[in-house]
Design an enzyme around this catalytic site. Structure first.
Site, PDB file in Angstrom:
ATOM      1  N   LYS A 187       6.032  35.887  10.353  1.00 20.43           N
ATOM      2  CA  LYS A 187       4.739  35.243  10.583  1.00 20.43           C
ATOM      3  C   LYS A 187       3.715  35.956   9.697  1.00 20.43           C
ATOM      4  CE  LYS A 187       1.114  35.193  12.462  1.00 20.43           C
ATOM      5  NZ  LYS A 187      -0.174  35.129  11.725  1.00 20.43           N
TER       6      LYS A 187
ATOM      7  N   GLU B  77       2.994  49.612  12.142  1.00 20.24           N
ATOM      8  CA  GLU B  77       2.287  50.316  11.066  1.00 20.24           C
ATOM      9  C   GLU B  77       0.821  49.914  11.204  1.00 20.24           C
ATOM     10  OE1 GLU B  77       3.777  52.350   8.932  1.00 20.24           O
ATOM     11  OE2 GLU B  77       5.793  51.877   9.648  1.00 20.24           O
TER      12      GLU B  77
ATOM     13  N   CYS C  61      -4.167  50.417   4.508  1.00 18.49           N
ATOM     14  CA  CYS C  61      -4.079  51.187   5.750  1.00 18.49           C
ATOM     15  C   CYS C  61      -4.195  52.688   5.490  1.00 18.49           C
ATOM     16  CB  CYS C  61      -2.797  50.851   6.502  1.00 18.49           C
ATOM     17  SG  CYS C  61      -1.347  50.867   5.459  1.00 18.49           S
TER      18      CYS C  61
ATOM     19  N   GLU D 155     -11.684  52.820  11.234  1.00 16.01           N
ATOM     20  CA  GLU D 155     -11.235  52.218   9.981  1.00 16.01           C
ATOM     21  C   GLU D 155     -12.260  51.157   9.547  1.00 16.01           C
ATOM     22  OE1 GLU D 155      -7.587  49.686  10.100  1.00 16.01           O
ATOM     23  OE2 GLU D 155      -6.902  51.032   8.533  1.00 16.01           O
TER      24      GLU D 155
END
Ligand code: NAI
Ligand code: MG
Length: 491
Positions: A177, A252, A286, A385
């Protein structure tokens, strides 16, 4: 551009016939309407993957057989490298040379896991020494089952490949997906699977939104394992969904990766790696270098050079020659990053350069490369983040303080240290609580090396042989070899 889902080796319209717009972030134009998969399509895809696993040839083949398909997929990706890279630019916005690098890496990932699939045949079982000679025992590795992969938009085909290649190498079947922000190249993987005549149901691709397609995949009872890359809140939802049926999970997630620069480092090299760490892919990485810690003696010089170089970066459409910074992926991400910068200022940070939408563009989510200083340690900018071209720079005086500041985070994905004193660099690398530590560089990523995070940055490791382990179960086979009866109940 594909208008259908790839299920059981065939192209199919979504059951509800819906579509969602695909937007080019450099022009804000709708370039395509992608098929919007929902729970019904996910169910069809999972059933196809289940049948391919339970009754099909794929998990029963020799690894060397599966390797042939994987190598053919690598070759097919490579043969379409420029076309796929351009599709990635149209969808994600990144500069073409970066997209081209990604596609090359995606092909490399299939080749690498082809090698590991072959290696599975060489070490099919491990004998286990037992203290009781009436028994022998061995451990074998087997494919885990049906895997669901949910991937983000920052490296669309590459993040898909990091999951598809090891899953297929191991003998698993998969439902992929992709992110609704970047569905185009993942659908092409369906065409590639068809081209290499991958057995039906081994790889199924359903595009759609997180709630409509991702959530039903993560809660589908016939899925054995979920592999996810993306944000912490979504990772947490996926883990919760997995908990109900005790699905295996690998996650992750985000990061706030520190880069420690000692004052014996070369300024130009340090600035180069900081920029590579935070401006590559518009900082939507990331492991992005989002917190830079610079020792007192070098701080002023480094900051001055970083600001100077950041202002020189050529911003533009990823297809234009010389572009080093493209648009952010979406309006949502653009607004989020700009508001993170305003919030940082409200919390006391100073913008040393950037901080605004880039001027001179009639359309597109372009933002200036941004350097923040005086960022309070308890601010959102320092701790959360941002996922954009925004770096926080702070000074430190000694090694202990640098390590303390670096480790003071809920994340632990990447970290970097730069120093000409190699003993110090090793000492700091050992002290950093992160899954990936770079010395005298930041971000270079190799398919052979383990990738993943400590703390809230995730669970498990991708890439290398660790990446294959995500898709394997371990079985012990223990045999009673004595001629004597067991003699417990029946004497
Ligand atoms: P996201 O984590 O929500 O999306 C990643 C994938 O998860 C997409 O395929 C999405 O459709 C899917 N998803 C969303 N909700 C789901 C659900 N309830 N169940 C199952 N699947 C679901 O990230 P998004 O919305 O694209 O970006 C939000 C923020 O996440 C970004 O601003 C960034 O800070 C962070 N992010 C971090 C990434 C990383 O690699 N660390 C990658 C992408 C985003
Ligand atoms: Mg897009």
């Amino acid at each position: 551009m594909r208008t259908q889902l790839f299920i059981n080796g065939q192209w199919a319209d979504p059951v509800r016939k819906g579509t969602f717009p695909v937007v080019n972030p450099a022009t804000e134009t709708v370039i395509h309407h992608a098929p919007a998969g929902t729970a019904e399509d996910i169910d069809a895809a999972v059933k196809a993957a289940r049948a391919a696993f339970d009754d099909g040839p794929w998990p029963r083949m020799k690894g060397a057989e599966r390797a042939k398909y994987l190598r053919a997929m690598a070759k097919a990706i490579r043969s379409r490298q420029d076309e796929l890279a351009r599709l990635e630019v149209a969808d994600n916005g990144k500069p073409l040379p970066e997209a081209s690098w990604d596609i090359g890496d995606a092909a490399g990932c299939f080749d690498y896991y082809a090698g590991l699939a072959e290696a599975l045949d060489q070490q099919p079982e491990e004998a286990i020494a037992l203290p009781d000679d009436r028994f022998t025992s061995k451990a074998v590795r087997e494919p885990l089952g049906v895997a669901g992969a949910i991937v983000p938009w920052n490296y669309p085909l590459l993040m898909a490949s990091w999951k598809v290649a090891p899953a297929l190498a191991a003998g698993c079947t998969m439902v992929l997906k992709p992110s609704e922000l970047t569905p185009l190249t993942a659908l092409e993987l369906g065409a590639i699977a068809q081209q290499v005549e991958l057995p039906p149901g081994v790889l199924n691709i359903v595009t759609g939104t997180g709630p409509d397609a991702g959530a039903p995949l993560s809660s589908h009872p016939s899925v054995d394992k979920l592999a996810f890359t993306g944000s912490v809140p979504t990772g947490s939802k996926i883990m919760a969904a997995a908990a109900r049926d005790i699905k295996k999970v690998s996650l992750e997630l985000g990061g706030k990766s520190p880069f420690i620069v000692f004052d014996d480092a070369d300024v130009a090299q340090a600035v180069e790696w900081i920029m590579f760490g935070i401006f590559w892919n518009q900082g939507q990485v990331c492991s992005a270098t989002s917190r830079v810690l610079v020792q007192d003696g070098l701080y002023d010089k480094l900051l001055e050079r970083l600001v100077q170089e950041a202002r020189r970066i050529k911003i533009g459409n990823g297809l234009d020659d010389g572009t080093l910074l493209g648009p952010l992926v979406s309006k949502g991400q653009f607004d989020k990053v700009l508001s993170a910068v305003s919030q940082a200022q409200e919390e006391g940070a100073t913008v040393a350069t950037g901080g605004r939408a880039a001027g001179g563009f009639a359309a597109g989510y372009f933002m200036e490369p941004t350097v923040l200083v005086d960022v309070p340690l308890d601010s959102a900018a320092w701790n959360e983040e941002i996922f954009g071209p925004v770096v926080c720079v702070r000074r430190f005086s000694d090694e202990g303080e640098a390590v303390r500041l670096a480790n003071d985070s809920i994340f632990g994905l990447g970290a970097a240290v730069m120093s000409t004193d190699s003993e110090r660099a090793e000492r700091v690398a050992a002290a950093l609580r992160a899954g990936i530590v770079w010395i005298n560089c930041s971000q270079p990523t190799f398919t052979e090396a383990p990738w993943g995070g400590y703390k809230q940055s995730g669970i498990g490791r991708e890439l290398g042989h660790w990446g294959l382990d995500n898709y394997l179960e371990t079985k012990q086979i223990t045999r009673y070899v004595s001629d004597a009866p067991w003699g417990w109940y029946i004497k």
